[in-house]
Design a protein around this motif. Structure first.
Motif, PDB file in Angstrom:
ATOM      1  N   GLU A   1       0.833  -1.227   0.000  1.00  0.00           N
ATOM      2  CA  GLU A   1       0.000   0.000   0.000  1.00  0.00           C
ATOM      3  C   GLU A   1       0.859   1.267   0.000  1.00  0.00           C
ATOM      4  O   GLU A   1       0.481   2.278  -0.583  1.00  0.00           O
ATOM      5  CB  GLU A   1      -1.020   0.005   1.151  1.00  0.00           C
ATOM      6  CG  GLU A   1      -0.452   0.078   2.547  1.00  0.00           C
ATOM      7  CD  GLU A   1      -0.363  -1.319   3.168  1.00  0.00           C
ATOM      8  OE1 GLU A   1      -0.132  -2.287   2.409  1.00  0.00           O
ATOM      9  OE2 GLU A   1      -0.502  -1.422   4.398  1.00  0.00           O
ATOM     10  N   ASN A   2       2.027   1.196   0.638  1.00  0.00           N
ATOM     11  CA  ASN A   2       2.922   2.358   0.592  1.00  0.00           C
ATOM     12  C   ASN A   2       3.583   2.519  -0.771  1.00  0.00           C
ATOM     13  O   ASN A   2       3.902   3.630  -1.185  1.00  0.00           O
ATOM     14  CB  ASN A   2       4.011   2.239   1.660  1.00  0.00           C
ATOM     15  CG  ASN A   2       3.476   2.555   3.049  1.00  0.00           C
ATOM     16  OD1 ASN A   2       2.338   3.003   3.182  1.00  0.00           O
ATOM     17  ND2 ASN A   2       4.270   2.304   4.063  1.00  0.00           N
ATOM     18  N   LEU A   3       3.768   1.391  -1.442  1.00  0.00           N
ATOM     19  CA  LEU A   3       4.439   1.396  -2.734  1.00  0.00           C
ATOM     20  C   LEU A   3       3.748   2.334  -3.728  1.00  0.00           C
ATOM     21  O   LEU A   3       4.397   2.975  -4.542  1.00  0.00           O
ATOM     22  CB  LEU A   3       4.466  -0.027  -3.287  1.00  0.00           C
ATOM     23  CG  LEU A   3       5.596  -0.374  -4.258  1.00  0.00           C
ATOM     24  CD1 LEU A   3       6.948  -0.114  -3.645  1.00  0.00           C
ATOM     25  CD2 LEU A   3       5.476  -1.835  -4.691  1.00  0.00           C
ATOM     26  N   LYS A   4       2.426   2.410  -3.591  1.00  0.00           N
ATOM     27  CA  LYS A   4       1.664   3.268  -4.498  1.00  0.00           C
ATOM     28  C   LYS A   4       1.954   4.749  -4.243  1.00  0.00           C
ATOM     29  O   LYS A   4       1.712   5.586  -5.102  1.00  0.00           O
ATOM     30  CB  LYS A   4       0.152   3.019  -4.320  1.00  0.00           C
ATOM     31  CG  LYS A   4      -0.305   1.712  -4.916  1.00  0.00           C
ATOM     32  CD  LYS A   4      -1.796   1.517  -4.693  1.00  0.00           C
ATOM     33  CE  LYS A   4      -2.057   1.249  -3.220  1.00  0.00           C
ATOM     34  NZ  LYS A   4      -3.345   0.649  -2.887  1.00  0.00           N
ATOM     35  N   ASN A   5       2.405   5.045  -3.029  1.00  0.00           N
ATOM     36  CA  ASN A   5       2.491   6.453  -2.615  1.00  0.00           C
ATOM     37  C   ASN A   5       3.884   7.042  -2.549  1.00  0.00           C
ATOM     38  O   ASN A   5       4.028   8.242  -2.317  1.00  0.00           O
ATOM     39  CB  ASN A   5       1.848   6.619  -1.233  1.00  0.00           C
ATOM     40  CG  ASN A   5       0.359   6.372  -1.277  1.00  0.00           C
ATOM     41  OD1 ASN A   5      -0.299   6.745  -2.235  1.00  0.00           O
ATOM     42  ND2 ASN A   5      -0.157   5.720  -0.261  1.00  0.00           N
ATOM     43  N   VAL A   6       4.908   6.204  -2.740  1.00  0.00           N
ATOM     44  CA  VAL A   6       6.261   6.685  -2.432  1.00  0.00           C
ATOM     45  C   VAL A   6       6.678   7.913  -3.242  1.00  0.00           C
ATOM     46  O   VAL A   6       7.460   8.727  -2.766  1.00  0.00           O
ATOM     47  CB  VAL A   6       7.341   5.589  -2.578  1.00  0.00           C
ATOM     48  CG1 VAL A   6       7.235   4.584  -1.461  1.00  0.00           C
ATOM     49  CG2 VAL A   6       7.285   4.939  -3.939  1.00  0.00           C
ATOM     50  N   PHE A   7       6.137   8.076  -4.454  1.00  0.00           N
ATOM     51  CA  PHE A   7       6.550   9.220  -5.271  1.00  0.00           C
ATOM     52  C   PHE A   7       5.731  10.477  -4.972  1.00  0.00           C
ATOM     53  O   PHE A   7       5.981  11.531  -5.537  1.00  0.00           O
ATOM     54  CB  PHE A   7       6.443   8.889  -6.762  1.00  0.00           C
ATOM     55  CG  PHE A   7       7.445   7.856  -7.199  1.00  0.00           C
ATOM     56  CD1 PHE A   7       8.800   8.160  -7.224  1.00  0.00           C
ATOM     57  CD2 PHE A   7       7.035   6.587  -7.556  1.00  0.00           C
ATOM     58  CE1 PHE A   7       9.732   7.211  -7.613  1.00  0.00           C
ATOM     59  CE2 PHE A   7       7.959   5.620  -7.949  1.00  0.00           C
ATOM     60  CZ  PHE A   7       9.310   5.932  -7.964  1.00  0.00           C
TER      61      PHE A   7
ATOM     62  N   GLY B   1      12.363  12.915   7.965  1.00  0.00           N
ATOM     63  CA  GLY B   1      12.086  12.905   6.528  1.00  0.00           C
ATOM     64  C   GLY B   1      11.042  13.951   6.168  1.00  0.00           C
ATOM     65  O   GLY B   1      10.110  14.181   6.925  1.00  0.00           O
ATOM     66  N   THR B   2      11.229  14.561   5.014  1.00  0.00           N
ATOM     67  CA  THR B   2      10.207  15.514   4.556  1.00  0.00           C
ATOM     68  C   THR B   2       9.256  14.853   3.566  1.00  0.00           C
ATOM     69  O   THR B   2       8.200  15.376   3.265  1.00  0.00           O
ATOM     70  CB  THR B   2      10.844  16.715   3.837  1.00  0.00           C
ATOM     71  OG1 THR B   2      11.594  16.225   2.728  1.00  0.00           O
ATOM     72  CG2 THR B   2      11.761  17.486   4.750  1.00  0.00           C
ATOM     73  N   GLY B   3       9.656  13.691   3.053  1.00  0.00           N
ATOM     74  CA  GLY B   3       8.805  13.023   2.058  1.00  0.00           C
ATOM     75  C   GLY B   3       8.902  13.659   0.692  1.00  0.00           C
ATOM     76  O   GLY B   3       8.060  13.414  -0.159  1.00  0.00           O
ATOM     77  N   LEU B   4       9.937  14.451   0.489  1.00  0.00           N
ATOM     78  CA  LEU B   4      10.074  15.126  -0.805  1.00  0.00           C
ATOM     79  C   LEU B   4      11.087  14.444  -1.720  1.00  0.00           C
ATOM     80  O   LEU B   4      11.053  14.628  -2.932  1.00  0.00           O
ATOM     81  CB  LEU B   4      10.478  16.587  -0.597  1.00  0.00           C
ATOM     82  CG  LEU B   4       9.345  17.509  -0.151  1.00  0.00           C
ATOM     83  CD1 LEU B   4       9.881  18.857   0.268  1.00  0.00           C
ATOM     84  CD2 LEU B   4       8.321  17.670  -1.257  1.00  0.00           C
ATOM     85  N   GLY B   5      11.969  13.673  -1.126  1.00  0.00           N
ATOM     86  CA  GLY B   5      13.068  13.089  -1.896  1.00  0.00           C
ATOM     87  C   GLY B   5      12.635  12.416  -3.184  1.00  0.00           C
ATOM     88  O   GLY B   5      13.101  12.776  -4.272  1.00  0.00           O
ATOM     89  N   LEU B   6      11.723  11.473  -3.084  1.00  0.00           N
ATOM     90  CA  LEU B   6      11.345  10.704  -4.265  1.00  0.00           C
ATOM     91  C   LEU B   6      10.503  11.524  -5.247  1.00  0.00           C
ATOM     92  O   LEU B   6      10.606  11.322  -6.461  1.00  0.00           O
ATOM     93  CB  LEU B   6      10.589   9.437  -3.862  1.00  0.00           C
ATOM     94  CG  LEU B   6      11.472   8.321  -3.294  1.00  0.00           C
ATOM     95  CD1 LEU B   6      10.629   7.132  -2.868  1.00  0.00           C
ATOM     96  CD2 LEU B   6      12.518   7.893  -4.305  1.00  0.00           C
ATOM     97  N   SER B   7       9.710  12.441  -4.726  1.00  0.00           N
ATOM     98  CA  SER B   7       8.918  13.263  -5.654  1.00  0.00           C
ATOM     99  C   SER B   7       9.847  14.163  -6.462  1.00  0.00           C
ATOM    100  O   SER B   7       9.602  14.423  -7.643  1.00  0.00           O
ATOM    101  CB  SER B   7       7.861  14.077  -4.907  1.00  0.00           C
ATOM    102  OG  SER B   7       8.462  15.037  -4.089  1.00  0.00           O
ATOM    103  N   VAL B   8      10.906  14.603  -5.830  1.00  0.00           N
ATOM    104  CA  VAL B   8      11.909  15.387  -6.547  1.00  0.00           C
ATOM    105  C   VAL B   8      12.569  14.526  -7.630  1.00  0.00           C
ATOM    106  O   VAL B   8      12.711  14.942  -8.785  1.00  0.00           O
ATOM    107  CB  VAL B   8      12.962  15.942  -5.571  1.00  0.00           C
ATOM    108  CG1 VAL B   8      14.161  16.495  -6.319  1.00  0.00           C
ATOM    109  CG2 VAL B   8      12.350  17.019  -4.695  1.00  0.00           C
TER     110      VAL B   8
END
Ligand SMILES: Nc1ncnc2c1ncn2[C@@H]1O[C@H](COP(=O)(O)OP(=O)(O)OP(=O)(O)O)[C@@H](O)[C@H]1O
Ligand SMILES: [Mg+2]
Length: 430
Positions: free
Chosen positions: A373-379, A391-398
Motif C-alpha cells: 500500500e505504501n508502494l503506491k504512494n512513495v513518489f 524525513g520531509t517526504g520530498l526526496g522521491l517526488s523530486v
C-alpha cells in the motif's frame, strides 16, 4: 453607431430589427465604470417577452397598446392589424419629449374613431400608444390616462429592469472572469519569481550541500574514533573529553540543521531548466557514490557497483541526476539501517544498456522494503514513513520530477523484509 451612443449616454437601446435570424429583437448596450475600467456590455434581447407584455394589454373590448419607434414603425404587433416593423399608416400626435401624456381622438385608416393616449418611454424614444374605439370607450378619459401611465410604467420598468438585471448578471460574470484571470496572472508572476529565486537558491544550496555531506561523514568518523579510543582506554574520561563530546554533539546538531535547510532549498528550486551535458555513467556513478561512501562505511553498509562496460553515454543535467542518485542512496541507507543496524546492509548501484537508445540505472538495497500500500504512494510529495524532523517526504517526488523532465521514467520494485530496487530508464545516445 451604438458604441458612440453608449459612450455618450452610458447606454443604448436599439429599435427592433429582424437581423439574420429573422427574429424580432433589439439591442441593449450599457457602459459600466469599474475600478478604472470601462465595460461595455451589449445584449441582444428577443422581443418576445416584452412584446407579450405590451400586446397583452386589454382595455375594454377594443382597447390595445403598442409601441412605435420615432419613425412610426411598429415595435410590437397591434391586435387590430399592424405588424411589427411595418410603418403605422396613421400619423399620431405625440407629446413633446419630456412632457407626460397626450390624449386625443383621431380617426384611423378605416375611418374608425379612436380614443388615443400616447407617451414616450422614458429610457428610449419609443412611443407607447394606447387606443380604444370611441364607441367602446365607456371609460372616462381619466381612466385611459391612468392606464397609459400604468402601461408606460410597466413597459418601461420591464424593459429597463430586464436590461439591468441582464447586464448586472453579465457584468458579474465578466468581473469574475477578470478576477480569475488576474489571480491567475498573479499566480504566474509569483510562480516565475519563485522559480527564479529557487533556481538561484538551489545552485547555492547544491554547492553547500556536497561539502556539508563530507563534513557530516568526517564528523561521524571522529565520533566513532573518539568512542573507540575511549572504549579501549587509550584516552581517559576527563573534563576535556566531556567537553569534546559535547562539542561534537553541537557540531552534529548544526550540520543536521544546515543539511535540512539546504535540502529543502534544493527541493524547492528544482524546477530550473536542466542543463544538458554528456554524461559517461561508468565514470560518473562512482564519483557520486564516493560522496556517500564514507557515510556508508561508517554505518557498516556495503556499497557496490554493477556498471556494464558497454553503456552508451547519456545527455542530462549532472547536478540534477546527482541529486536523484543521492536521494535514492540516502533512502536505501535509511532502509538497510533500520533492518540490519550497522551490520549486513548492502546497496548496489548498477547501470546497463536497456535497448536501442535507452539505458537503465538501478539502486538496489536489502533494506526493510516497502509494503504494497505504501508502494503506491512513495513518489507522492510529502509522503514519508519517517519520524517528523527526519524525513520531509520530498526526496522521491523530486527524483520523479527530475527524471520525467529528462524524458525518462522511474519505477520501484520492493518486497517487505527483503529489499527495494529503484529503476531509472533514460534516453541514451546509442
Ligand atoms: N529504499 C527504500 N526502502 C524502503 N522504503 C523506502 C525506500 N525509499 C523510499 N522509501 C519509502 O518512501 C518514503 C518516501 O521517500 P522520500 O525519499 O520521498 O521521502 P523521505 O525519505 O521520507 O524524506 P526525505 O527524502 O524528504 O528526507 C520513505 O519515507 C520510505 O517510507
Ligand atoms: Mg528520502
Amino acid at each position: 453607431k451604438w458604441f458612440k451612443e453608449v459612450m455618450k449616454r452610458g447606454y443604448y437601446i436599439s429599435d427592433i430589427f429582424l437581423g439574420f435570424r429573422r427574429v424580432p429583437h433589439f439591442i441593449i448596450a450599457i457602459a459600466k465604470e469599474e475600478q478604472e475600467k470601462r465595460w461595455v456590455i451589449r445584449a441582444t434581447i428577443d422581443t418576445y417577452l416584452f412584446s407579450n407584455l405590451v400586446e397583452g394589454v386589454r382595455i375594454g373590448k377594443t382597447g390595445e397598446a403598442y409601441l412605435l419607434n420615432a419613425q412610426g414603425v411598429f415595435q410590437t404587433e397591434r391586435r387590430s392589424g399592424g405588424h411589427i416593423l411595418e410603418k403605422d399608416p396613421e400619423t399620431l400626435q405625440s407629446p413633446a419629449r419630456g412632457s407626460e401624456i397626450k390624449t386625443f381622438v383621431q380617426k384611423d385608416a378605416r375611418g374608425e374613431k379612436y380614443l388615443y393616449a400616447t407617451t414616450w418611454l422614458r429610457e428610449k424614444d419609443w412611443l407607447l400608444v394606447v387606443r380604444q374605439e370611441r364607441s367602446d370607450a365607456f371609460k372616462t378619459l381619466s381612466t385611459a390616462t391612468y392606464l397609459v401611465l400604468l402601461v408606460s410604467l410597466v413597459g418601461g420598468v420591464a424593459i429597463i429592469s430586464l436590461a439591468f438585471s441582464l447586464t448586472a448578471r453579465i457584468v458579474g460574470r465578466m468581473k469574475q472572469a477578470d478576477m480569475d484571470k488576474r489571480s491567475l496572472s498573479e499566480q504566474l508572476i509569483r510562480a516565475s519569481r519563485l522559480a527564479e529565486l529557487g533556481e538561484m537558491a538551489a545552485g547555492f544550496a547544491h554547492e553547500i550541500n556536497n561539502p556539508l555531506q563530507i563534513i557530516r561523514s568526517e564528523q561521524t568518523l571522529i565520533e566513532t574514533i573518539l568512542s573507540d579510543l575511549k572504549d579501549s582506554g587509550q584516552i581517559k574520561g576527563s573534563k576535556d573529553l566531556v567537553e569534546l563530546e559535547e562539542s561534537m554533539d553541537q557540531i552534529r546538531l548544526q550540520i543536521d540543521r544546515c543539511a535540512r535547510i539546504t535540502q529543502s532549498i534544493l527541493q524547492f528550486g528544482r524546477q530550473s531548466e536542466p542543463s544538458f551535458e554528456e554524461i559517461d555513467l561508468r565514470a560518473w556513478i562512482p564519483q557520486v557514490t564516493a560522496m556517500i561512501s564514507k557515510k556508508a562505511s561508517v554505518h557498516g553498509i556495503k556499497l557496490g557497483h554493477e556498471i556494464s562496460d558497454h553503456i552508451p553515454r547519456i545527455n542530462g543535467d549532472p547536478a540534477q541526476l546527482q541529486q536523484v542518485l543521492i536521494n535514492l542512496l540516502n533512502n536505501a541507507m535509511d532502509a538497510v539501517l533500520s533492518r540490519h543496524g550497522t551490520e549486513g546492509g548492502e546497496i548496489i548501484v548498477g547501470a546497463a544498456k536497456k535497448d536501442k537508445g535507452r539505458i537503465v540505472i538501478w539502486v538496489k538495497d536489502n533494506g526493510i522494503g516497502i509494503s504494497p500500500e505504501n508502494l503506491k504512494n512513495v513518489f507522492r510529495p510529502f509522503f514519508t514513513t519517517k519520524p517528523p524532523g527526519k524525513g520531509t517526504g520530498l526526496g522521491l517526488s523530486v527524483c520523479y520530477g527530475i527524471i520525467e523532465n529528462m524524458g525518462g521514467t522511474i519505477e520501484v520494485e520492493s518486497e517487505k523484509g527483503v529489499g527495494t530496487t529503484f529503476i531509472i530508464t533514460l534516453p541514451a545516445e546509442g
